[in-house]
Motif scaffolding. Sequence first.
Motif, short mmCIF file in Angstrom:
data_model
loop_
_atom_site.label_atom_id
_atom_site.label_comp_id
_atom_site.label_asym_id
_atom_site.label_seq_id
_atom_site.Cartn_x
_atom_site.Cartn_y
_atom_site.Cartn_z
N SER A 188 0.83 -1.20 0.00
CA SER A 188 0.00 0.00 0.00
C SER A 188 0.86 1.26 0.00
N LYS A 189 0.31 2.32 -0.55
CA LYS A 189 1.03 3.59 -0.66
C LYS A 189 1.45 4.14 0.71
N ARG A 229 5.74 1.10 -9.11
CA ARG A 229 4.38 1.59 -8.83
C ARG A 229 3.43 0.99 -9.86
N LYS A 233 -2.39 3.33 -10.68
CA LYS A 233 -2.77 3.11 -9.28
C LYS A 233 -1.83 3.87 -8.37
N ASP A 235 -0.79 2.43 -5.40
CA ASP A 235 0.00 1.51 -4.59
C ASP A 235 1.20 0.97 -5.38
N TYR A 236 2.03 0.20 -4.70
CA TYR A 236 3.27 -0.32 -5.29
C TYR A 236 3.25 -1.85 -5.25
#
Length: 292
Positions: A188-189, A229, A233, A235-236
């Motif tokens: 998650s970011k 990434r 989106k 997130d990673y």
Amino acid sequence: MMGDRKEGNMGKGSKASTSKEEFNYEEELEVAMELVSLNESMMMRDREEENVGKGSKANTSKVEFNEKEPQVASKLLAPSLEERLRDHHDHEDSARTSEPLNKNKIRKCVLDKASRARDKESSLSQKFSTLEKTEKRKILSTIFDHEPQKMPPVPEQIAMLIKDGQCSTPFFKQLQVHEFTAATLLLSKPVVETCLFPLLNEEEKNAPGGIPVTAYDEEGEAFPMRFKRRSGKSDYMLCEGWKKFSIEHELRKFQDFVTLWMFRNKETDGLCFVVSYRRFENVDCHVPRKTG
């Protein structure tokens, strides 16, 4: 005259066939007579063995019996041509049918194994869902109150590669279905920005194609991956080598919680990850951090 010769030949043929039949009959009769003689010899031997005073006669009967036994047995036990042909055909039929039977047996074993796996998965899910709230809280407490150690649990030769002895703040996450269907480990970011960004430079943070990294397991085995990434989106993810890692370690959705550390290799200045995991057999569904 030709008719007479034909009749004469027919007569010869019938005579030949008759003689053949008589020969077979005589041969069978001879075997039967020898069998009767053999039986009588056996009975005589038994009686004479009881008479201890007639030892010489008993020995003579034994000799006669031993001489006749192999001859009669070979005639009686020798398979006929018809029996040999029948055995040959039976062997061919069994050879033809063995292959489909083996395939069916293998298919049945595979289906049974898949069925047992589904039953086990279902029972685990039911077990967790039917637990009392207090029991659920105990399990969740064991999972989420876990404090990963600051330095990753790796062999000394890997620990020596950590630049300045500095690692990212460790974090863990529960593996979801996506980690297996898409063969990527989603991050998650907020977690990435909090735990990983302090070790990244601006170029690495904004690299459109991501950056190559090396992920190590607890045994020190290296798995090349890519940290990037997700397109469109926020997130990673760790990808490309994640599938191999998950297969070799037989990771399971929902039951496994992976912990990650990141560090720089002091020799190459490249980015590295350490991935370990904990398994909870009785958890088989998504578990949120806050559960009532």
